[in-house]
Design an enzyme around this catalytic site. Structure first.
Site, PDB file in Angstrom:
ATOM      1  N   CYS A  99      26.192  29.590 -15.982  1.00 22.23           N
ATOM      2  CA  CYS A  99      26.130  30.039 -14.596  1.00 22.23           C
ATOM      3  C   CYS A  99      24.746  30.648 -14.388  1.00 22.23           C
ATOM      4  CB  CYS A  99      27.221  31.086 -14.346  1.00 22.23           C
ATOM      5  SG  CYS A  99      27.007  31.951 -12.792  1.00 22.23           S
ATOM      6  N   CYS A 103      23.420  31.589  -6.819  1.00 15.65           N
ATOM      7  CA  CYS A 103      24.092  30.935  -5.677  1.00 15.65           C
ATOM      8  C   CYS A 103      24.826  31.923  -4.771  1.00 15.65           C
ATOM      9  CB  CYS A 103      25.122  29.927  -6.162  1.00 15.65           C
ATOM     10  SG  CYS A 103      24.558  28.908  -7.497  1.00 15.65           S
ATOM     11  N   THR A 190      28.617  38.429 -10.267  1.00 14.92           N
ATOM     12  CA  THR A 190      27.780  37.478 -10.992  1.00 14.92           C
ATOM     13  C   THR A 190      26.299  37.834 -10.866  1.00 14.92           C
ATOM     14  OG1 THR A 190      29.374  35.717 -10.743  1.00 14.92           O
ATOM     15  CG2 THR A 190      27.090  35.045 -11.043  1.00 14.92           C
ATOM     16  N   GLU A 257      28.493  38.845 -15.565  1.00  9.74           N
ATOM     17  CA  GLU A 257      29.234  39.535 -14.505  1.00  9.74           C
ATOM     18  C   GLU A 257      29.255  41.028 -14.810  1.00  9.74           C
ATOM     19  OE1 GLU A 257      30.547  36.517 -15.611  1.00  9.74           O
ATOM     20  OE2 GLU A 257      29.898  35.576 -13.748  1.00  9.74           O
ATOM     21  N   HIS A 292      30.717  28.991  -0.898  1.00 11.47           N
ATOM     22  CA  HIS A 292      30.796  29.186  -2.351  1.00 11.47           C
ATOM     23  C   HIS A 292      31.702  28.118  -2.990  1.00 11.47           C
ATOM     24  CE1 HIS A 292      29.215  31.475  -5.502  1.00 11.47           C
ATOM     25  NE2 HIS A 292      30.345  32.006  -5.921  1.00 11.47           N
ATOM     26  N   TYR A 296      30.526  25.029  -6.104  1.00 12.16           N
ATOM     27  CA  TYR A 296      31.129  24.614  -7.380  1.00 12.16           C
ATOM     28  C   TYR A 296      31.143  23.097  -7.556  1.00 12.16           C
ATOM     29  CZ  TYR A 296      32.570  29.367  -8.367  1.00 12.16           C
ATOM     30  OH  TYR A 296      32.555  30.696  -8.652  1.00 12.16           O
ATOM     31  N   CYS A 299      27.287  23.151  -9.342  1.00  7.01           N
ATOM     32  CA  CYS A 299      26.969  23.851 -10.611  1.00  7.01           C
ATOM     33  C   CYS A 299      27.879  23.419 -11.747  1.00  7.01           C
ATOM     34  CB  CYS A 299      27.018  25.360 -10.406  1.00  7.01           C
ATOM     35  SG  CYS A 299      28.629  26.027  -9.953  1.00  7.01           S
ATOM     36  N   GLU A 455      35.634  31.058 -14.330  1.00 12.50           N
ATOM     37  CA  GLU A 455      34.980  31.108 -13.018  1.00 12.50           C
ATOM     38  C   GLU A 455      35.421  29.916 -12.169  1.00 12.50           C
ATOM     39  OE1 GLU A 455      30.718  31.392 -13.031  1.00 12.50           O
ATOM     40  OE2 GLU A 455      30.671  31.435 -10.864  1.00 12.50           O
TER      41      GLU A 455
END
Ligand SMILES: Cc1cc2nc3c(=O)[nH]c(=O)nc-3n(C[C@H](O)[C@H](O)[C@H](O)COP(=O)(O)OP(=O)(O)OC[C@H]3O[C@@H](n4cnc5c(N)ncnc54)[C@H](O)[C@@H]3O)c2cc1C
Length: 491
Positions: A99, A103, A190, A257, A292, A296, A299, A455
């Site tokens: 990650c 973003c 994050t 995180e 968001h 995904y 990423c 995640e």
């Protein structure tokens, strides 16, 4: 000004960020072996923007200043921009297998920009102007900003104002002429430690009784009263081992995180984007979550690409790559991964302008995208583990492979024995086999599994949150009308 990765890392050293881990304050957190890989991942978002090959997807022309900015600070101006965002995220997933954290800020910018426009329209407030000035500062300094939505939430069955401890949702505790004082925390944040700033949004739609919780603002990482507690990850202390290399699986990159605590933090008026207009909390949440959920589809696909490659190598190193079921499993993994990408691209291609002018994804398709992300990476990981074989989790440490300790009756060392019994096909050395299996262990079960697996499940909302949106957007009534029409039903 676009920063390089190195300049970004140096800029973090100038901040007086308060970080706690394993019960203590960490002063030099930038060089801490557990934290540094996550900083390297963010640095990749800066370095790739410097490369000619990636300029088109990594940078964009700002609609605010007309200057070239990193796409992570950009307001999407077209469906092309939305698609490029997803492609940029896939690229970074491929380059880091982690990650890369930047973003959430980008998704927050786009949601807050359009929501503040509509709040001002209704209430005559000046949040949109505040936000534009803030974003100028972010773009001009090429900042990384944590997008903070999730509150700790305490008893999930109770509204914010009804919690036994009122701090379990972040709230306004004092209204002053020059600003507000806020108290509470944001959980699972994050890249928050690696961020220069934070942009805060409410977690859920709210009613009048939750007025003090309907708040959005920005603040620096080292503002007085703010501190962060690092979230530990599975196998994280491997990074603390002396001369670690192979056993960490992905030596250079990682995710991060943390719990971000606001202990009576003062926020000046010009950094406030929502302050009590509870009827807009839901809009901000829905828009941020939509962007968001689109993210995904980029990423996780990039990380999936690397996992598929690693599984194919593991099969080759095992001498099993010619087996038809292995080939078929790689096809299945590719099919699942490209389905996720298709969803990310589809919700982007079907995007439309908001009242403020920036582009928003198609909300139904973005929610379908994320719902698939809650499932497919698990299946991709399952197939990778199938192909890798059990050694992925039973292999001795790299110190054993390198050990000179004599253990055999013919003077063999521990290293000789490990290398003898863990050899695979002639296509690779035992060390190469070790490396690819440790890499797979890292993304399926180790530090990177936080980003690839859990995640995928909970980030941008747990699966049920998408199902609620799908039920709202799915237009069952319209579909009933279609069926009635064709079936000849009049009423
Ligand atoms: C790796 C990772 C990174 C993240 N990064 C960020 C970030 O950068 N920024 C950010 O703001 N957030 C971030 N999140 C937070 C993420 O959005 C939340 O994890 C998610 O919204 C779920 O909240 P929760 O973890 O508190 O789970 P919970 O709310 O405890 O959910 C657990 C289960 O209970 C169910 N549930 C919860 N409440 C109810 C209810 N009232 N009624 C019925 N069922 C309920 C859920 O559907 C789920 O099945 C991240 C999370 C992870 C795991």
């Amino acid at each position: 000004m676009l920063m390089t990765g190195k300049e970004y890392i140096e800029s973090l050293r100038k901040l007086n960020t308060r970080v706690y881990m394993f019960g203590e304050r960490v002063d030099n957190w930038v060089d801490h072996p557990i934290i540094r890989p996550s900083i390297n991942s963010v640095a990749a978002t800066y370095d790739l923007a410097q490369e000619d090959e990636y300029k088109d997807i990594m940078t964009a022309k700002s609609n605010i200043t007309g200057k070239i900015v990193n796409r992570f600070t950009h307001l999407h101006q077209s469906t092309e921009d939305l698609k490029n965002k997803v492609k940029m995220q896939r690229l970074l997933g491929q380059k880091t297998a982690s990650c890369f954290q930047r973003c959430v800020g980008m998704d927050a910018f786009n949601a807050v920009y359009s929501t503040t426009f509509e709040v001002d329209e209704k209430y005559g407030t000046s949040y949109h102007k505040n936000f534009i000035e803030y974003l100028k500062h972010v773009q001009e300094n090429d900042l990384t900003v944590d997008g903070a939505m999730t509150d700790p939430k305490g008893d999930r069955g109770l509204a914010p104002h009804a919690q036994k401890d009122p701090d379990l949702y972040l709230r306004i505790v004092e209204r002053r002429e020059d600003g507000i004082v806020v108290r509470g925390a944001k959980a699972h944040q994050t890249g928050s430690i690696n961020s220069h700033e934070h942009i805060i949004m409410p977690t859920i739609a709210m009613g009048e009784a939750d007025k003090d919780y309907a708040v959005s603002f920005a603040c620096e990482s080292d503002v007085e009263g703010l501190y962060m507690i690092y979230g530990r990850q599975s196998c994280d202390t491997r990074k603390m081992e002396k001369d670690n290399d192979i056993d960490v699986g992905n030596k250079k990159f990682g995710g991060q995180e943390a719990l971000v605590v606001f202990d009576n933090v003062f926020i000046p008026n010009n950094r406030i984007f929502l302050c009590g207009e509870y009827d807009f909390a839901g809009m901000m949440v829905e828009r941020f979550a939509g962007y968001h959920r689109q993210s995904y589809g980029g990423c996780k696909v990039g990380v999936g690409d690397v996992i598929i490659g690693a599984a194919a190598l593991a099969a080759e190193y095992n001498g099993a790559d010619k087996a038809s079921h292995i080939k078929d499993k790689l096809i299945e993994m590719t099919h699942l991964n490209e389905t996720l990408f298709s969803c990310g691209i589809a919700c982007s291609a079907e995007g439309c302008p908001t009242k403020a002018g920036n582009y928003q994804i198609d909300l139904l398709l973005a929610n379908v995208c994320k719902q698939n992300v809650t499932r497919f990476p698990y299946e991709i990981g399952r197939l990778a583990e199938d192909i890798a074989g059990g050694l992925m989790v039973t292999m001795p440490s790299e110190s054993d492979f390198k050990s000179d300790t004599i253990v055999g009756s013919n003077g063999e060392t521990l290293g000789d024995i490990c290398n003898k019994y863990f050899a695979g096909s002639d296509k690779a050395s035992t060390e190469e086999r070790q490396r690819i299996l440790r890499f797979l262990e890292n993304v399926c079960l180790g530090t990177a599994a936080v980003g690839y697996r859990t995640e995928s499940m909970h980030g941008a909302g747990s699966p049920q949150a998408q199902r609620i949106m799908i039920s709202r957007q799915g237009n069952i009534q319209g579909k009933k009308e279609m069926a009635k029409e064709l079936a000849g039903i009049k009423k």
